[in-house]
Design an enzyme around this catalytic site. Structure first.
Site, PDB file in Angstrom:
ATOM      1  N   LYS A 113       0.839  -1.213   0.000  1.00 23.67           N
ATOM      2  CA  LYS A 113       0.000   0.000   0.000  1.00 23.67           C
ATOM      3  C   LYS A 113       0.869   1.256   0.000  1.00 23.67           C
ATOM      4  CE  LYS A 113      -4.197  -1.710   2.221  1.00 23.67           C
ATOM      5  NZ  LYS A 113      -5.139  -1.520   3.326  1.00 23.67           N
ATOM      6  N   LYS A 199      -4.870 -11.129  -6.014  1.00 26.11           N
ATOM      7  CA  LYS A 199      -6.105 -11.349  -5.234  1.00 26.11           C
ATOM      8  C   LYS A 199      -7.173 -10.307  -5.602  1.00 26.11           C
ATOM      9  CE  LYS A 199      -5.331  -8.547  -1.232  1.00 26.11           C
ATOM     10  NZ  LYS A 199      -5.507  -8.166   0.093  1.00 26.11           N
ATOM     11  N   LYS A 202     -10.505  -4.498  -3.117  1.00 28.09           N
ATOM     12  CA  LYS A 202     -11.300  -3.275  -3.233  1.00 28.09           C
ATOM     13  C   LYS A 202     -10.512  -2.169  -3.920  1.00 28.09           C
ATOM     14  CE  LYS A 202     -13.516  -3.917   1.246  1.00 28.09           C
ATOM     15  NZ  LYS A 202     -13.459  -3.492   2.642  1.00 28.09           N
TER      16      LYS A 202
HETATM   17  P1  TYM Z   1     -10.463  -6.102   4.771  1.00 29.11           P
HETATM   18  O1  TYM Z   1     -11.540  -5.126   5.060  1.00 29.11           O
HETATM   19  O2  TYM Z   1      -9.437  -5.772   3.745  1.00 29.11           O
HETATM   20  O3  TYM Z   1     -11.068  -7.486   4.373  1.00 29.11           O
HETATM   21  C1  TYM Z   1     -12.072  -8.104   5.174  1.00 29.11           C
HETATM   22  C2  TYM Z   1     -11.921  -9.616   5.163  1.00 29.11           C
HETATM   23  O4  TYM Z   1     -11.955 -10.104   3.821  1.00 29.11           O
HETATM   24  C3  TYM Z   1     -10.828 -10.942   3.571  1.00 29.11           C
HETATM   25  N1  TYM Z   1     -10.432 -10.813   2.147  1.00 29.11           N
HETATM   26  C4  TYM Z   1     -10.323 -11.846   1.307  1.00 29.11           C
HETATM   27  N2  TYM Z   1     -10.510 -13.167   1.471  1.00 29.11           N
HETATM   28  C5  TYM Z   1     -10.326 -13.965   0.383  1.00 29.11           C
HETATM   29  N3  TYM Z   1      -9.972 -13.504  -0.837  1.00 29.11           N
HETATM   30  C6  TYM Z   1      -9.782 -12.180  -1.058  1.00 29.11           C
HETATM   31  N4  TYM Z   1      -9.457 -11.742  -2.262  1.00 29.11           N
HETATM   32  C7  TYM Z   1      -9.949 -11.280   0.047  1.00 29.11           C
HETATM   33  N5  TYM Z   1      -9.851  -9.941   0.194  1.00 29.11           N
HETATM   34  C8  TYM Z   1     -10.154  -9.665   1.487  1.00 29.11           C
HETATM   35  C9  TYM Z   1      -9.758 -10.418   4.518  1.00 29.11           C
HETATM   36  O5  TYM Z   1      -8.776 -11.394   4.764  1.00 29.11           O
HETATM   37  C10 TYM Z   1     -10.556 -10.073   5.745  1.00 29.11           C
HETATM   38  O6  TYM Z   1     -10.768 -11.222   6.543  1.00 29.11           O
HETATM   39  N6  TYM Z   1      -7.310  -5.598   8.605  1.00 29.11           N
HETATM   40  C11 TYM Z   1      -8.528  -6.201   8.172  1.00 29.11           C
HETATM   41  C12 TYM Z   1      -9.718  -5.805   9.000  1.00 29.11           C
HETATM   42  C13 TYM Z   1      -9.542  -5.964  10.468  1.00 29.11           C
HETATM   43  C14 TYM Z   1      -9.634  -7.158  11.203  1.00 29.11           C
HETATM   44  C15 TYM Z   1      -9.440  -6.795  12.572  1.00 29.11           C
HETATM   45  C16 TYM Z   1      -9.846  -8.486  10.845  1.00 29.11           C
HETATM   46  C17 TYM Z   1      -9.306  -4.955  11.351  1.00 29.11           C
HETATM   47  N7  TYM Z   1      -9.260  -5.468  12.618  1.00 29.11           N
HETATM   48  C18 TYM Z   1      -9.446  -7.739  13.571  1.00 29.11           C
HETATM   49  C19 TYM Z   1      -9.865  -9.429  11.863  1.00 29.11           C
HETATM   50  C20 TYM Z   1      -9.657  -9.054  13.211  1.00 29.11           C
HETATM   51  C21 TYM Z   1      -8.819  -5.785   6.739  1.00 29.11           C
HETATM   52  O7  TYM Z   1      -8.330  -4.807   6.266  1.00 29.11           O
HETATM   53  O8  TYM Z   1      -9.725  -6.531   6.133  1.00 29.11           O
END
Ligand code: TYM
Length: 336
Positions: A113, A199, A202
């Site tokens: 990023k 992958k 967003k």
């Molecule tokens: P975020 O918002 O980017 O994504 C949310 C969840 O979606 C999963 N994910 C995917 N899984 C499979 N294939 C993909 N292409 C894909 N893209 C996204 C992510 O692994 C995630 O589970 N840092 C985290 C949010 C967060 C969080 C937490 C998660 C903040 N605090 C505490 C667990 C526990 C994030 O940016 O997810």
């Protein structure tokens, strides 16, 4: 013995896509009866990259509504907004002061990023995994269901726990609980529709690279029609030189609730002209109930506000207790 605790979250940055659903939320829903669950809309994470203040609140509502629309059940789960529980920010500061800087500089997602943002990288973006650790640790979570891309952040969380327990706790009286990642094999890494080696994300500039949970049927149809494939007839899983083929078959298998071996037989003689309409139909059908429910929840903001208010109270009770425990272990003067 009580149920084990789960915590997870999604950032309110735009629409959720199939990766978020298959990698995370679907798994939360399927296993929720077996656990005591806390699901957070991580709005503080959403401002680690430049954001639009006019959209943050609306996006936060939208993610909470999608949690419910995807089947999160308030009998088993608590839904809340991260910024409504101030303990998240406060614990982050405490953890910041015991986390070595070079642990954060190593994080792959930060490096990727940061590269995209050049000069504008905020301290918040670097610190993002510590905030994520605070989210998890405040709730004494046993398990954290996430997609594959969050594995490194979970490892960092565990390293922070080991360090804090080592410095400020004892074997008999650890300060924080050591959480485990819960990463399913199928769907943990949903790939882009325009490049099967990347992958689904967003932040990809091309809308054609992802299916959003709220995409209407005609948009889904267009995206699948245009998605990248290959000229080989007969569709198979796991061929190293056919990443798109593996990704699309996997999506079909999960959404149609068919086993990998059944899909392998069904698709072995197919060409893309036959498979794409099948996948399109499956996608439209499996997203329709979510889309219908989402709309009715978004139309009732009072209900959504009640859900988030209840969630805040439940979350605060647990989080504040942990925060006090950490402050006590670190030697702070208690409030009088
Ligand atoms: P975020 O918002 O980017 O994504 C949310 C969840 O979606 C999963 N994910 C995917 N899984 C499979 N294939 C993909 N292409 C894909 N893209 C996204 C992510 O692994 C995630 O589970 N840092 C985290 C949010 C967060 C969080 C937490 C998660 C903040 N605090 C505490 C667990 C526990 C994030 O940016 O997810």
């Amino acid at each position: 013995m009580g149920k084990q605790r789960i915590l997870s979250g999604v950032q309110p940055t735009g629409n959720l896509h199939l990766g978020n659903y298959l990698g995370a939320i679907r798994n939360w829903v399927e296993n929720q009866q077996d656990y005591d669950n806390f699901f957070c809309v991580v709005d503080l994470h959403a401002i680690t990259v430049p954001h639009d203040p006019k959209q943050l609140a609306q996006n936060t509502y939208a993610i909470a509504a999608l949690y419910l629309a995807c089947g999160i059940d308030l009998e088993y789960s608590t839904i809340f907004v991260q910024s409504h529980v101030s303990a998240h920010s406060e614990l982050t500061w405490l953890l910041n002061c015991i986390t070595p800087l070079n642990w954060l500089e190593r994080m792959t997602q930060y490096k990727e990023k940061a590269l995209k943002q050049g000069e504008n990288v905020s301290v918040g973006l670097l610190d993002y995994p510590v905030l994520m650790a605070a989210d998890i640790l405040l709730y004494n979570a046993d398990k954290v269901p996430v997609g594959e891309d969050q594995k490194q952040h979970l490892e960092l969380t565990r390293d922070i726990v080991i360090r804090i327990n080592d410095k400020f706790g004892s074997k008999e009286k650890p300060v924080l609980k050591l959480p485990e990642p819960l990463i399913r094999k199928e769907g943990a890494r949903v790939m882009s529709l325009t490049d099967g080696t990347k992958k689904m994300s967003k932040s990809d500039e091309s809308e054609l690279s992802r299916i959003n949970l709220l995409d209407p049927p005609d948009v889904i149809q267009k995206k699948i029609k245009k998605c990248k494939t290959d000229p080989i007839k007969g569709l198979v899983f796991d061929a190293p030189d056919r990443p798109e083929c593996n990704n699309l078959l996997t999506l079909y298998s999960i959404l149609a609730s068919k086993t990998k071996s059944d899909v392998a037989i069904e698709a072995q003689e197919m060409g893309w002209g036959q498979f794409k309409p099948l996948l399109t139909e499956t996608l439209i059908e499996s997203l329709k109930p979510i889309q219908d429910k989402y709309q009715s929840i978004m139309d009732d903001k009072n209900y959504l506000q009640t859900v988030l208010k209840d969630g805040q109270h439940k979350a605060e009770t647990v989080a504040n207790e942990t925060l006090l425990r950490v402050k006590d272990a670190l030697g702070f003067l208690p409030k009088f």
